[in-house]
Design an enzyme around this catalytic site. Sequence first.
Site, PDB file in Angstrom:
ATOM      1  N   CYS A 255       0.861  -1.180   0.000  1.00 26.14           N
ATOM      2  CA  CYS A 255       0.000   0.000   0.000  1.00 26.14           C
ATOM      3  C   CYS A 255       0.897   1.231   0.000  1.00 26.14           C
ATOM      4  O   CYS A 255       1.461   1.591   1.037  1.00 26.14           O
ATOM      5  CB  CYS A 255      -0.917  -0.010   1.228  1.00 26.14           C
ATOM      6  SG  CYS A 255      -1.919   1.484   1.380  1.00 26.14           S
TER       7      CYS A 255
ATOM      8  N   CYS B 176      -0.049   3.879   2.591  1.00 21.90           N
ATOM      9  CA  CYS B 176       0.320   3.535   3.972  1.00 21.90           C
ATOM     10  C   CYS B 176       1.830   3.596   4.174  1.00 21.90           C
ATOM     11  O   CYS B 176       2.306   4.088   5.200  1.00 21.90           O
ATOM     12  CB  CYS B 176      -0.223   2.149   4.344  1.00 21.90           C
ATOM     13  SG  CYS B 176      -2.039   2.059   4.362  1.00 21.90           S
TER      14      CYS B 176
END
Length: 174
Positions: free
Chosen positions: A131, A134
């Site tokens: 991700c 993230c």
Amino acid sequence: MEFLNLIKSRIPDYAKDIRLNIDGTIARSSLEGNDAVGVALAAAFAAKSTVIIEAIKSSGAITPEEINAALTAAALMGMNNVWYPYVEMADDADLKTQAAQLRMNAYATNGGVDKRRFEMYALSASIIGKCHFCVKSHFELLKKEGMSATQLRDVGRIAAVVNAAAQVISAETV
């Protein structure tokens, strides 16, 4: 770190570089104290490796609080590493304004450890979860917490090697 030998014993010769990197990344990282072990545990959880998770948990190399925090961070990233890329991939202006309404109460307590450590665990799991939102968020937060580029590199190296070890062990177990 005897548990490293247990992990390495499960890795065949065709993956000798991975076996060698287990020591090079975890036992000889630039991270403080036993932070590398917690980072490895979060990575093992994200890589779904029960073999590596159990080796680390039973080793006594990190405290029960650190185990709990690493697993908590990795569990949350299992959710966030899907949610945030979904919002980005959908590329819908209305969706982007919607609150996630996903429980993340463990952030309030950092899973029972200091913020820096919890964020390292989350970064490790997010690297494996791929991700980029993230990863960038946790990376930037850790830089603000005073971590060096070398230390952050080592979080990434540990995640990469643990992920590869998990893949090899899984392939050999089938």
